[in-house]
Design a protein around this motif. Structure first.
Motif, PDB file in Angstrom:
ATOM      1  N   HIS A   1      -4.696  -5.539  -0.799  1.00 35.34           N
ATOM      2  CA  HIS A   1      -5.694  -6.295  -1.547  1.00 35.34           C
ATOM      3  C   HIS A   1      -6.467  -7.189  -0.585  1.00 35.34           C
ATOM      4  O   HIS A   1      -6.107  -8.348  -0.354  1.00 35.34           O
ATOM      5  CB  HIS A   1      -5.021  -7.091  -2.657  1.00 35.34           C
ATOM      6  CG  HIS A   1      -4.420  -6.223  -3.710  1.00 35.34           C
ATOM      7  ND1 HIS A   1      -5.139  -5.715  -4.766  1.00 35.34           N
ATOM      8  CD2 HIS A   1      -3.160  -5.728  -3.844  1.00 35.34           C
ATOM      9  CE1 HIS A   1      -4.360  -4.964  -5.525  1.00 35.34           C
ATOM     10  NE2 HIS A   1      -3.154  -4.960  -4.988  1.00 35.34           N
ATOM     11  N   VAL A   2      -7.516  -6.621  -0.020  1.00 34.11           N
ATOM     12  CA  VAL A   2      -8.333  -7.326   0.957  1.00 34.11           C
ATOM     13  C   VAL A   2      -9.764  -6.814   0.843  1.00 34.11           C
ATOM     14  O   VAL A   2      -9.993  -5.618   0.710  1.00 34.11           O
ATOM     15  CB  VAL A   2      -7.783  -7.109   2.396  1.00 34.11           C
ATOM     16  CG1 VAL A   2      -7.692  -5.640   2.744  1.00 34.11           C
ATOM     17  CG2 VAL A   2      -8.613  -7.857   3.421  1.00 34.11           C
TER      18      VAL A   2
ATOM     19  N   ILE B   1      -8.908  -4.463  10.744  1.00 32.81           N
ATOM     20  CA  ILE B   1      -7.630  -3.844  11.110  1.00 32.81           C
ATOM     21  C   ILE B   1      -7.049  -3.090   9.916  1.00 32.81           C
ATOM     22  O   ILE B   1      -6.596  -1.941  10.056  1.00 32.81           O
ATOM     23  CB  ILE B   1      -6.642  -4.914  11.616  1.00 32.81           C
ATOM     24  CG1 ILE B   1      -7.131  -5.502  12.947  1.00 32.81           C
ATOM     25  CG2 ILE B   1      -5.240  -4.324  11.777  1.00 32.81           C
ATOM     26  CD1 ILE B   1      -6.285  -6.674  13.445  1.00 32.81           C
ATOM     27  N   ILE B   2      -7.053  -3.707   8.754  1.00 32.65           N
ATOM     28  CA  ILE B   2      -6.462  -3.079   7.574  1.00 32.65           C
ATOM     29  C   ILE B   2      -7.301  -1.890   7.106  1.00 32.65           C
ATOM     30  O   ILE B   2      -6.752  -0.834   6.739  1.00 32.65           O
ATOM     31  CB  ILE B   2      -6.301  -4.100   6.440  1.00 32.65           C
ATOM     32  CG1 ILE B   2      -5.377  -5.245   6.883  1.00 32.65           C
ATOM     33  CG2 ILE B   2      -5.760  -3.433   5.191  1.00 32.65           C
ATOM     34  CD1 ILE B   2      -3.997  -4.797   7.325  1.00 32.65           C
ATOM     35  N   ALA B   3      -8.623  -2.017   7.135  1.00 31.45           N
ATOM     36  CA  ALA B   3      -9.485  -0.914   6.704  1.00 31.45           C
ATOM     37  C   ALA B   3      -9.339   0.295   7.624  1.00 31.45           C
ATOM     38  O   ALA B   3      -9.389   1.445   7.173  1.00 31.45           O
ATOM     39  CB  ALA B   3     -10.941  -1.371   6.666  1.00 31.45           C
ATOM     40  N   GLN B   4      -9.146   0.045   8.912  1.00 31.43           N
ATOM     41  CA  GLN B   4      -8.991   1.152   9.861  1.00 31.43           C
ATOM     42  C   GLN B   4      -7.648   1.845   9.678  1.00 31.43           C
ATOM     43  O   GLN B   4      -7.555   3.075   9.771  1.00 31.43           O
ATOM     44  CB  GLN B   4      -9.130   0.606  11.287  1.00 31.43           C
ATOM     45  CG  GLN B   4      -9.204   1.664  12.374  1.00 31.43           C
ATOM     46  CD  GLN B   4      -7.829   2.032  12.952  1.00 31.43           C
ATOM     47  OE1 GLN B   4      -6.840   1.357  12.666  1.00 31.43           O
ATOM     48  NE2 GLN B   4      -7.774   3.099  13.724  1.00 31.43           N
ATOM     49  N   ALA B   5      -6.605   1.083   9.385  1.00 33.69           N
ATOM     50  CA  ALA B   5      -5.258   1.655   9.303  1.00 33.69           C
ATOM     51  C   ALA B   5      -4.944   2.234   7.930  1.00 33.69           C
ATOM     52  O   ALA B   5      -4.207   3.215   7.823  1.00 33.69           O
ATOM     53  CB  ALA B   5      -4.226   0.585   9.664  1.00 33.69           C
TER      54      ALA B   5
ATOM     55  N   LEU C   1      -7.152   0.478   0.133  1.00 32.63           N
ATOM     56  CA  LEU C   1      -7.885  -0.774  -0.022  1.00 32.63           C
ATOM     57  C   LEU C   1      -8.144  -1.071  -1.493  1.00 32.63           C
ATOM     58  O   LEU C   1      -8.453  -0.183  -2.280  1.00 32.63           O
ATOM     59  CB  LEU C   1      -9.221  -0.702   0.726  1.00 32.63           C
ATOM     60  CG  LEU C   1      -9.152  -0.548   2.246  1.00 32.63           C
ATOM     61  CD1 LEU C   1     -10.560  -0.455   2.823  1.00 32.63           C
ATOM     62  CD2 LEU C   1      -8.377  -1.686   2.894  1.00 32.63           C
ATOM     63  N   ALA C   2      -8.016  -2.326  -1.851  1.00 36.46           N
ATOM     64  CA  ALA C   2      -8.281  -2.776  -3.219  1.00 36.46           C
ATOM     65  C   ALA C   2      -8.832  -4.195  -3.154  1.00 36.46           C
ATOM     66  O   ALA C   2      -8.760  -4.861  -2.120  1.00 36.46           O
ATOM     67  CB  ALA C   2      -7.003  -2.727  -4.060  1.00 36.46           C
TER      68      ALA C   2
END
Length: 304
Positions: free
Chosen positions: A118-119, A226-230, A235-236
Motif C-alpha cells: 500500500h504505497v 524501490i517498491i514499484a520496481q520490485a 501495488l495498491a
C-alpha cells in the motif's frame, strides 16, 4: 504489525497515539523516530525503557530537514528496527496521524489483501527533483523575513546548481537510475514483511552511495520507486486521508467537518491532526476508548 512513527513535537498527542496503537497486551510494536533537534527527542531520551517492548524510540535519530535526504535517513532507521521485529506488516505514519479504523478491521483487511504493497507510486511525476543537483537542500524552508541574508545566499546556490545542471545536460551526462525510472508518491505507506526486508537492504546502500545528495523531497520518490520496481503487480493505494490546500506543499489540519469524508474514504490513517486545533479525532475509531487523562507527563513512552 509495526507502526513506524516520524515525530518532532507534541509529546502529549504522541502519547495518546501510542496508547491507541499499542495498548497493554497488544501484539504490535510502535517505533518512534524523534527529530534529533527537537525538544521531543530531549524528553523521550530521558524516559526509561519499556519492559514490554511495545514502544521503542530510535536511540540514534537524525536531525530532519524538510525536503532533505535526512528524511530518508530517518525512515531507514525506522525500517532497520522494524525489520528485526518479525512483523507481518509495517505502517509508516507521523506523530500527527491517527487511525481511522480499529486494529481488528485493519488486521482483517491486511489478511485478505494477499500481501499488497500500500504505497502511492506514480511513474515520472516530479522526477526532476531526483535528476537535478541542488546545493541548498539543507535550507529549503528558510524564512526570508527572519533569515534574509542566508535566504539570499540560497538563491545564489540555486543559480549555481542550475548552471551546473545545464552544463551536465549539454554533454549528455545524467544522474544514475539505480532502480529505473523514478516514481512519486506520498511518503506514508503500509508494507508487508518481504517489502520491508527489501527496504532494510536497499535504503542503507542507497544512502551510502551519495546518489541522494542534492535531491529535493527524495522521501517522496525513494520508497515508491524501490517498491514499484520490485513488486509492480502488488501495488495498491496507501489508504491515507490527506487534504492539501490549493498550491500548498503541506497538508491542512483536519477537523470535525472532515468526518464524513474520512468515513467515505475507507482510509486506515488520517493526517494531519492536532488537539489544539480540533480534538475530534480522539474518539476515532469509535470502538476505541482512550485512557484519561492524557498528559504530557504520561510515561507510557519508553526508550530502548
Amino acid at each position: 504489525m509495526a507502526y513506524l512513527i516520524l515525530a518532532h513535537e507534541n509529546a502529549a498527542q504522541l502519547d495518546a497515539l501510542l496508547s491507541v496503537l499499542v495498548p497493554p497486551a497488544s501484539p504490535d510494536v510502535a517505533i518512534v523516530h524523534a527529530d534529533k533537534r527537537s525538544a521531543l527527542w530531549q524528553a523521550l531520551r530521558r524516559r526509561p525503557a519499556d519492559p514490554s517492548g511495545r514502544v521503542r524510540v530510535i536511540a540514534d535519530p537524525v536531525a530532519v530537514r524538510w525536503g532533505h535526504m535526512s528524511q530518508v535517513e530517518a525512515i531507514a532507521r525506522l525500517v532497520r528496527d522494524a525489520a528485526g521485529t518479525g512483523c507481518d506488516y509495517a505502517h509508516l505514519i507521523s506523530g500527527a496521524d491517527w487511525p481511522a479504523v480499529t486494529r481488528a478491521d485493519l488486521a482483517a483487511q491486511l489478511a485478505s489483501s494477499g500481501g499488497l504493497c500500500h504505497v502511492e507510486a506514480i511513474p515520472g511525476h516530479h522526477e526532476e527533483r531526483m535528476e537535478t543537483f541542488r546545493f541548498d537542500t539543507p535550507w529549503l524552508r528558510l524564512d526570508p523575513r527572519r533569515d534574509a541574508r542566508a535566504y539570499a545566499v540560497t538563491w545564489e546556490l540555486r543559480r549555481l546548481a542550475r548552471w551546473l545542471d545545464a552544463a551536465r545536460a549539454a554533454i549528455g551526462a545524467r544522474r544514475s537510475l539505480p532502480y529505473g525510472r523514478w516514481h512519486y508518491g506520498s511518503q506514508w505507506w503500509s508494507l508487508p514483511a518481504d517489502a520491508l526486508a527489501l527496504l532494510a537492504r536497499e535504503l542503507p546502500r542507497l544512502l551510502a552511495s551519495t546518489r541522494l545528495w542534492g535531491t529535493v523531497c527524495s522521501d517522496e520518490h525513494v520508497v515508491p520507486t524501490i517498491i514499484a520496481q520490485a513488486f509492480p503487480a502488488r501495488l495498491a493505494g496507501h489508504r491515507r486521508f490527506i487534504r492539501f490546500p490549493p498550491g500548498q506543499s503541506s497538508p491542512r489540519l483536519l477537523d470535525a467537518g472532515d468526518r464524513h469524508a474520512i468515513a467515505e474514504s475507507e482510509a486506515w490513517f488520517i493526517r494531519k491532526v492536532a488537539t489544539a486545533h480540533d480534538p475530534f479525532f480522539l474518539t476515532m475509531p469509535a470502538a476505541i476508548t482512550l485512557p484519561e487523562p492524557i498528559s504530557v507527563r504520561d510515561e507510557s513512552i519508553f526508550r530502548v
